[in-house]
Design a protein around this motif. Structure first.
Motif, PDB file in Angstrom:
ATOM      1  N   VAL A 183       5.416  -2.828 -11.559  1.00  0.00           N
ATOM      2  CA  VAL A 183       4.118  -2.402 -10.881  1.00  0.00           C
ATOM      3  C   VAL A 183       4.097  -2.797  -9.390  1.00  0.00           C
ATOM      4  O   VAL A 183       4.380  -4.023  -9.128  1.00  0.00           O
ATOM      5  N   GLY A 184       3.951  -1.926  -8.555  1.00  0.00           N
ATOM      6  CA  GLY A 184       3.713  -2.410  -7.084  1.00  0.00           C
ATOM      7  C   GLY A 184       2.213  -1.980  -6.627  1.00  0.00           C
ATOM      8  O   GLY A 184       1.402  -0.944  -7.219  1.00  0.00           O
ATOM      9  N   MET A 185       1.830  -2.555  -5.673  1.00  0.00           N
ATOM     10  CA  MET A 185       0.517  -2.391  -5.102  1.00  0.00           C
ATOM     11  C   MET A 185       0.358  -2.015  -3.719  1.00  0.00           C
ATOM     12  O   MET A 185       1.187  -2.611  -2.787  1.00  0.00           O
ATOM     13  N   ILE A 186      -0.161  -0.894  -3.458  1.00  0.00           N
ATOM     14  CA  ILE A 186      -0.601  -0.460  -1.903  1.00  0.00           C
ATOM     15  C   ILE A 186      -2.053  -0.421  -1.804  1.00  0.00           C
ATOM     16  O   ILE A 186      -2.749   0.258  -2.488  1.00  0.00           O
ATOM     17  N   ALA A 187      -2.576  -1.462  -1.032  1.00  0.00           N
ATOM     18  CA  ALA A 187      -3.684  -1.633  -0.738  1.00  0.00           C
ATOM     19  C   ALA A 187      -4.240  -1.067   0.480  1.00  0.00           C
ATOM     20  O   ALA A 187      -3.516  -1.491   1.700  1.00  0.00           O
ATOM     21  N   GLN A 188      -5.262  -0.256   0.761  1.00  0.00           N
ATOM     22  CA  GLN A 188      -5.830   0.187   1.921  1.00  0.00           C
ATOM     23  C   GLN A 188      -4.948   0.934   2.699  1.00  0.00           C
ATOM     24  O   GLN A 188      -4.734   0.596   3.928  1.00  0.00           O
ATOM     25  N   PRO A 189      -4.346   2.017   2.230  1.00  0.00           N
ATOM     26  CA  PRO A 189      -3.370   2.577   3.138  1.00  0.00           C
ATOM     27  C   PRO A 189      -3.953   3.310   4.218  1.00  0.00           C
ATOM     28  O   PRO A 189      -4.961   3.962   3.833  1.00  0.00           O
ATOM     29  N   ASN A 190      -3.119   3.369   5.243  1.00  0.00           N
ATOM     30  CA  ASN A 190      -3.849   4.314   6.500  1.00  0.00           C
ATOM     31  C   ASN A 190      -3.405   5.812   6.212  1.00  0.00           C
ATOM     32  O   ASN A 190      -2.264   5.993   6.299  1.00  0.00           O
ATOM     33  N   PRO A 191      -4.477   6.676   5.840  1.00  0.00           N
ATOM     34  CA  PRO A 191      -3.936   7.949   5.929  1.00  0.00           C
ATOM     35  C   PRO A 191      -3.178   8.643   6.824  1.00  0.00           C
ATOM     36  O   PRO A 191      -2.556   9.714   6.820  1.00  0.00           O
ATOM     37  N   GLN A 192      -3.378   8.209   8.145  1.00  0.00           N
ATOM     38  CA  GLN A 192      -2.614   8.720   9.238  1.00  0.00           C
ATOM     39  C   GLN A 192      -1.166   8.074   9.290  1.00  0.00           C
ATOM     40  O   GLN A 192      -0.504   8.307  10.078  1.00  0.00           O
ATOM     41  N   LYS A 193      -1.049   7.232   8.608  1.00  0.00           N
ATOM     42  CA  LYS A 193       0.506   6.582   8.498  1.00  0.00           C
ATOM     43  C   LYS A 193       1.002   6.691   7.243  1.00  0.00           C
ATOM     44  O   LYS A 193       0.950   6.338   6.249  1.00  0.00           O
ATOM     45  N   PRO A 194       2.094   8.020   7.020  1.00  0.00           N
ATOM     46  CA  PRO A 194       2.824   8.362   5.820  1.00  0.00           C
ATOM     47  C   PRO A 194       3.397   7.096   5.335  1.00  0.00           C
ATOM     48  O   PRO A 194       3.706   6.831   4.279  1.00  0.00           O
ATOM     49  N   SER A 195       3.864   6.426   6.295  1.00  0.00           N
ATOM     50  CA  SER A 195       4.713   5.080   6.068  1.00  0.00           C
ATOM     51  C   SER A 195       4.018   4.085   4.904  1.00  0.00           C
ATOM     52  O   SER A 195       4.477   3.450   4.233  1.00  0.00           O
ATOM     53  N   ASP A 196       2.542   3.966   5.306  1.00  0.00           N
ATOM     54  CA  ASP A 196       1.722   3.273   4.248  1.00  0.00           C
ATOM     55  C   ASP A 196       2.122   3.706   2.979  1.00  0.00           C
ATOM     56  O   ASP A 196       1.977   2.776   1.982  1.00  0.00           O
ATOM     57  N   PHE A 197       2.249   4.990   2.678  1.00  0.00           N
ATOM     58  CA  PHE A 197       2.449   5.233   1.238  1.00  0.00           C
ATOM     59  C   PHE A 197       3.783   5.335   0.851  1.00  0.00           C
ATOM     60  O   PHE A 197       4.081   5.654  -0.271  1.00  0.00           O
ATOM     61  N   GLN A 198       4.600   5.294   1.614  1.00  0.00           N
ATOM     62  CA  GLN A 198       6.051   5.502   1.441  1.00  0.00           C
ATOM     63  C   GLN A 198       6.877   4.167   1.423  1.00  0.00           C
ATOM     64  O   GLN A 198       8.047   3.907   1.038  1.00  0.00           O
ATOM     65  N   LYS A 199       6.196   3.061   1.704  1.00  0.00           N
ATOM     66  CA  LYS A 199       6.783   1.610   1.921  1.00  0.00           C
ATOM     67  C   LYS A 199       7.391   1.083   0.328  1.00  0.00           C
ATOM     68  O   LYS A 199       8.448   0.196   0.569  1.00  0.00           O
TER      69      LYS A 199
ATOM     70  N   THR B 111      -9.939  10.731  -2.759  1.00  0.00           N
ATOM     71  CA  THR B 111      -9.589  12.398  -2.293  1.00  0.00           C
ATOM     72  C   THR B 111      -8.505  12.199  -1.378  1.00  0.00           C
ATOM     73  O   THR B 111      -7.686  12.945  -1.388  1.00  0.00           O
ATOM     74  N   VAL B 112      -8.663  11.343  -0.290  1.00  0.00           N
ATOM     75  CA  VAL B 112      -7.888  11.161   0.729  1.00  0.00           C
ATOM     76  C   VAL B 112      -6.585  10.671   0.323  1.00  0.00           C
ATOM     77  O   VAL B 112      -5.430  11.354   0.900  1.00  0.00           O
ATOM     78  N   TYR B 113      -6.567   9.665  -0.327  1.00  0.00           N
ATOM     79  CA  TYR B 113      -5.298   9.249  -1.048  1.00  0.00           C
ATOM     80  C   TYR B 113      -4.614  10.100  -1.708  1.00  0.00           C
ATOM     81  O   TYR B 113      -3.251  10.184  -1.571  1.00  0.00           O
ATOM     82  N   CYS B 114      -5.128  10.704  -2.608  1.00  0.00           N
ATOM     83  CA  CYS B 114      -4.515  11.742  -3.485  1.00  0.00           C
ATOM     84  C   CYS B 114      -3.830  12.819  -2.668  1.00  0.00           C
ATOM     85  O   CYS B 114      -2.566  13.346  -2.719  1.00  0.00           O
ATOM     86  N   ASN B 115      -4.543  13.388  -1.878  1.00  0.00           N
ATOM     87  CA  ASN B 115      -4.110  14.559  -0.858  1.00  0.00           C
ATOM     88  C   ASN B 115      -3.044  14.086  -0.256  1.00  0.00           C
ATOM     89  O   ASN B 115      -1.831  14.945  -0.222  1.00  0.00           O
ATOM     90  N   LYS B 116      -2.928  12.857   0.494  1.00  0.00           N
ATOM     91  CA  LYS B 116      -1.891  12.392   1.016  1.00  0.00           C
ATOM     92  C   LYS B 116      -0.703  12.191   0.048  1.00  0.00           C
ATOM     93  O   LYS B 116       0.589  12.510   0.641  1.00  0.00           O
ATOM     94  N   LEU B 117      -0.634  11.502  -1.164  1.00  0.00           N
ATOM     95  CA  LEU B 117       0.257  11.420  -1.896  1.00  0.00           C
ATOM     96  C   LEU B 117       0.941  12.802  -2.525  1.00  0.00           C
ATOM     97  O   LEU B 117       2.065  12.916  -2.527  1.00  0.00           O
ATOM     98  N   ARG B 118      -0.064  13.898  -2.481  1.00  0.00           N
ATOM     99  CA  ARG B 118       0.428  15.178  -3.129  1.00  0.00           C
ATOM    100  C   ARG B 118       1.395  15.813  -1.929  1.00  0.00           C
ATOM    101  O   ARG B 118       2.508  16.465  -2.271  1.00  0.00           O
ATOM    102  N   GLU B 119       0.935  15.610  -0.724  1.00  0.00           N
ATOM    103  CA  GLU B 119       1.833  16.139   0.366  1.00  0.00           C
ATOM    104  C   GLU B 119       3.165  15.559   0.539  1.00  0.00           C
ATOM    105  O   GLU B 119       4.134  15.839   0.831  1.00  0.00           O
TER     106      GLU B 119
END
Length: 665
Positions: free
Chosen positions: A50-66, A115-123
């Motif tokens: 299990v990994g943790m991504i805390a408070q990613p910036n929706p304007q930075k795809p790298s936060d969700f991809q790290k 909603t914002v996090y999920c939409n970015k992940l779906r993208e």
């Protein structure tokens, strides 16, 4: 060891990929007061990486991809409280801080974070499984009134584009879903208890009740109130049914029946997971995470609340059935504190949604579920209610006898109406003697019967009897301690006359609230339904709702009638209510006569100006609920569940009280 937040941390464990990645709107705090901490540790205990991504910036795809692409899917929550509540006061003003963010910085999560996090992940990950849960998702699972947008919004499943929603306390669902995904299944195929999913008409279950569609509840308030009633009444794990709500053209939301609460053994296992009980060390240089301060050395011994207040999220989220940890589990946790170098000997709280509940309200519910359309405590206690503090008292005695523990506090969440049903004073006496830190917080909330009925609270006479007993026992044990009553202004049902009556009550009892909490319409509660529809969903009768800025300010000012800066607003309120008799120099008057009174019109203008000034000031200061407790304690929104927090206030009794000496009479 904390779960990895970077690939470097993962590689130290010998991992090059993750099975599941948890995304949260809070900083990563590995403590059982944080829902995402429980979910992540539970997944870890099942053998998953299990990994943790805390408070990613929706304007930075790298936060969700790290952390790369998870093998099985993402688990997303908005944090311990709704992200909109984290950002805005009841006056819809931006908060200046966020106790769940490193350094207390505001704005590190987006509005409507799930909603914002999920939409970015779906993208970024079109084919990934996305499961949402936590308070924000749970309370928004049906079409719901959104106070900040001032409109009805569809189920969060629709806007977020997630595959599955977990509602309530999600440990059992988490295990079922994780095994399903690891076995090659898809999240949107899961049909266990305690979840919501979207389907077409062909996929609807047969044994279901339907509520009005999103389109219908958006345009018809009566339909909204009826839907709320059904949604609330079906949240019982024994008698609850599937619920269907149409969200769009051939798109339906299905809520499965609620999941059974954890047994005591299962709850013990959850709290035995290897939590670090602290924020991730990477936050230290940023100033740490303030939310840990109140909970690091507190103990949650129960879940669920049969108190079922209308403004509280607990009944709709955790449920009304009370389950408890074993004494040994709680004692083991307390002993572990004594081995922690940060522990100074003080347990800050031993509580939960309602601290003094250690059993279900009655034995009948164990077979038949909780009664529909009835509350266990309000307006009067049910004759079947079983009242017993012996086990809780025994637990507190054992905790304070542990070597290395100096003091065990019970700070809030006590149901005083439940205490008043005890046949003797044993519990209250020991509570006052050993477990109160000078002030005991309790929640009468208001004094007017019609307002308390709208709140689902007992009438004020119960509080008055409790107050008398509290001060009598306090004197008998030789202590100087005070009650701090939580109060809510402008709750649905509260007219200006009701607010005047509350001010008179406060004056009579020498209570001067330092801060006042306006009613905050959060998603999914009965009180929010009243706020939006003007109807009581249980009776469908009209309910008065204070909505204008001026009216809210006048009601709020009345609760602090003693402040010089509120005098004009109080005068306006008293004129409007026809209570000029309360303006004068007599002992029962609220304010003195004005030296040059220009009439109610001038006072009204001044009141509006003061109201605007107050709203501007609130942007930076907030109320105690908004700036303090709500920000650091997940209780108000369900995890620990005190269910509310409002102003501090202290009775001033006796000419020799320390408050009188300070000139605060």
């Amino acid at each position: 060891m904390f779960l990895p937040m970077t690939m470097q941390e993962a590689k130290k464990r010998g991992w090059d990929e993750f099975d599941f990645i948890c995304v949260t709107g809070d900083a990563y705090v590995d403590h059982p007061s944080f829902g995402i901490a429980i979910v992540s540790r539970l997944l870890e205990s099942l053998g998953y990486r299990v990994g943790m991504i805390a408070q990613p910036n929706p304007q930075k795809p790298s936060d969700f991809q790290k952390l790369g692409t998870p093998k099985y899917g993402f688990w997303v929550n908005g944090g311990n409280i709704d992200s909109m509540v984290a950002h805005y006061t009841a006056a819809k003003r931006r908060r200046s801080n966020d106790a769940y963010t490193p350094g207390g910085k505001a704005g590190k999560r987006p509005d409507r974070a799930v909603t914002v996090y999920c939409n970015k992940l779906r993208e970024l990950y079109p084919n990934a499984n996305i499961v949402i849960g936590g308070l924000e998702a749970s309370m928004r699972r049906f079409a719901h009134y959104d106070y900040w947008a001032d409109k009805v919004m569809p189920s969060i499943l629709v806007d977020s584009k997630a595959d599955l929603l977990i509602f309530g306390m999600g440990e059992k669902q988490t295990e079922v879903i994780a095994r399903h995904l690891a076995g090659g299944g898809q999240a949107d195929q899961v049909r266990c208890r305690g979840v919501c999913y979207l389907t077409d008409q062909l996929g609807l279950p047969a044994d279901a009740v339907s509520v009005a569609s999103f389109a219908k509840v958006s345009e018809n308030k009566l339909s909204y109130a009826k839907a709320t009633h059904t949604e609330i009444e079906e949240q019982d794990h024994i008698r609850g049914k599937h619920i269907i709500q149409k969200q769009g053209n051939n798109l339906f939301l299905v809520q499965t029946p609620p999941m059974e609460p954890l047994s005591q053994e299962e709850l013990d296992r959850v709290f035995a997971l290897p939590f670090e009980r602290m924020y991730h060390p990477s936050y230290e240089a940023m100033g740490g995470v303030d939310a840990i301060k109140e909970v690091e050395f507190s103990i949650m011994h129960n879940r669920g609340c049969f108190g079922n207040c209308n403004f509280c999220s607990i009944a709709f989220h955790q449920g009304r059935t009370v389950t408890c940890r074993s004494e040994q589990s709680v004692i083991d946790e307390a002993i572990s504190f004594t081995k922690n170098p940060r522990f100074k000997g003080y347990i800050s709280d031993v509580g939960g949604p309602s601290a003094n509940f250690r059993r279900p309200s009655c034995d009948k519910q164990l077979l038949h579920g909780l009664c529909a359309q009835r509350k266990c405590l309000a307006p009067k206690p049910c004759p079947n209610l079983v009242v017993d503090h012996r086990e809780y008292l025994d637990l507190l005695r054992k905790l304070r006898s542990i070597k290395g523990i100096k003091k065990v506090f019970v700070r809030s969440g006590l149901r005083y109406d439940y205490m008043m049903l005890e046949k003797d004073d044993t519990f209250m006496r020991e509570l006052i003697e050993f477990h109160v830190s000078g002030q005991l917080k309790v929640a009468p909330e208001h004094c007017s019967p019609n307002v308390l009925d709208c709140m689902g609270k007992p009438h004020i006479e119960v509080y008055e009897r409790f107050s008398e007993r509290f001060y009598r026992l306090t004197k008998e044990v030789g202590k100087e301690q005070y009650l701090v009553p939580y109060l809510i202004s402008s709750h649905p049902g509260s007219t200006l006359q009701d607010a005047v009556n509350l001010a008179v009550f406060l004056k009579k009892h020498h209570i001067r609230p330092e801060q006042v909490q306006d009613f905050y319409p959060t998603p999914g509660t009965v009180s929010t339904c009243m706020f939006y529809t003007g109807l009581d969903p249980y009776t469908l009768k009209p309910v008065f709702v204070p909505t204008t800025q001026e009216e809210k300010w006048l009601q709020r000012s009345l609760l602090q009638y003693f402040k010089p800066e509120n005098r004009r607003a109080v005068a306006t309120a008293l004129h409007k209510a026809g209570r000029e008799d309360l303006i004068g120099s007599g002992p029962g008057c609220l304010i003195p006569p004005e030296r040059s009174h220009a009439g109610a019109g001038a006072a009204s203008s001044a009141g509006r100006a003061q109201g605007a000034k107050n709203v501007r000031a609130e942007k930076n200061s907030g109320s105690s609920k908004e700036k303090g407790k709500d920000q650091r304690d997940p209780a108000f929104y369900g995890r620990r569940g005190r269910g509310r927090s409002a102003p501090a206030g202290t009775p001033k009794t006796g000419k020799n009280s320390r408050y009188a000496k300070k000139g605060k009479r």
